[in-house]
Design an enzyme around this catalytic site. Structure first.
Site: not given
Ligand code: PLP
Ligand code: COI
Length: 337
Positions: A80, A182, A218
């Protein structure tokens, strides 16, 4: 080492003594070194400070009953991180280098891993453009640092549950933005809406999709799940939602261990008001029950206002695997020592 009260750990920073630092100055990452925790000097013209070219990861090291230490699916975090590096035009890291650098640092900071059952050692890898630029361009130098801190629950209430507010006046991430990586900037933009919801008595914001303000995306720093009529649903990944490692693990546990029907789909915000159980998931938040949902001036109590049975069962299985108390049937545990 400063004495730490293991019984009162929160998610505040208590830096472990050592950190790791590596630089990329000529298109290659150096092998890096472990140094004392401290400041990382950057020029005012560093690209990360001016244009937000930075990314981070969040992981944990777990102390098990036999006192050994393990991580959870660290190669998924490496992957990720690299997909974020691509999106922000930064040089990726070798996955093995990423995991080994963390492992070596945990071993140096071993005494900061809380005793079994008292908390975990939070691991924060950060990679950013430290090179200087004036125009909007990618940096010509990069820095990769890892620091660690013993932590307790992310939300003060822990497993006893939280209140979240659905907001349609702020969005977390547009469809083709950076919501699925992120990027450091994603979190900067969540601070103001979060403060508004905090002032109204909520713990966090639940964001809706940026196109219609209709479908759940989210929570500020965690993925979202809803149990209703025997089906466990979570918003489908589509570019604006972070593909959480915990999210993926919960979907696997729910279907393979508990035989639940799972759905990754668009969830309209008003479906939540009559849900049986709601929870959010993440490395920091683990599985946190959501017991109250607010929308505009209404508040909805979820289920009977207590953490639900299925939420607890999935939490126990996940935490059990991480702590070595339940069988690692999916091969997720990565032993450190
Ligand atoms: N969503 C956001 C925005 C996050 O910051 C995080 C935390 O990393 C998550 C979801 C959960 O991801 P994971 O389960 O990989 O920690
Ligand atoms: C994590 O769950 O590890 C995260 O990175 C969330 C964080 C922003 C506290």
């Amino acid at each position: 080492m400063k004495k730490i009260d293991w019984d009162t750990l929160t998610f505040d920073i208590t830096p472990a003594e050592k950190m790791f630092i590596s630089h990329n100055r000529d298109g290659k990452w150096d092998k890096g070194s472990i140094v004392s925790y401290g400041t990382v000097p950057v020029y005012p013209s560093a690209v990360v400070l001016n244009y937000g070219q930075g990314i981070f990861e969040g992981m944990k090291a777990y102390r098990r009953k036999d006192s050994s230490i393990a991580m959870f699916r660290p190669f998924d975090n490496a992957k990720r991180l690299n997909s974020g590096c691509k999106r922000l035009h930064m040089p990726p890291l070798d996955e093995r280098f990423f995991v080994e650098s963390i492992t070596n640092l945990i071993l140096e900071n071993k005494e900061y891993v809380p005793p079994y059952g008292k908390g975990d050692l939070y691991i924060r890898p950060v990679l950013f453009g430290s090179g200087q630029m004036l125009g909007v361009q990618p940096a010509n130098e990069y820095t990769f640092v890892i620091f660690m801190s013993p932590v307790g629950p992310y939300f003060k209430a822990g497993f006893s549950g939280v209140k979240i507010e659905i907001r349609d006046d702020f969005h977390r991430a547009p469809l083709y933005g950076t919501g699925n990586v992120k990027a450091v900037g994603n979190y900067a933009t969540s601070l103001y809406p979060r403060s508004l919801s905090k002032d109204r008595g909520y713990d966090e914001v639940l964001y809706l999709d940026a196109r219609n303000s209709l479908y759940v995306e989210e929570v500020g720093a965690a993925n979202f799940f809803m149990l209703k009529e025997g089906v466990l649903s979570t918003p489908k990944l589509g570019g604006s939602i972070l593909p959480g490692v915990t999210r993926d693990s919960v979907l696997t546990i729910a279907s393979k261990v508990f035989g639940l029907q799972i759905q990754e789909r668009d969830i309209r915000y008003d479906e939540l008001f009559s849900a049986y159980e709601l929870f959010c998931t993440g490395t920091a938040t683990v599985l946190t029950p959501i017991l109250t949902v607010g929308y505009k001036d209404k508040k909805y109590k979820i289920g009977d206002g207590k953490p639900g049975k299925t939420t607890k069962e999935i939490y126990d299985e996940l935490k059990g695997i991480q702590l070595g108390d339940r069988e690692d049937r999916f091969g997720w545990v990565y032993k450190v020592d």
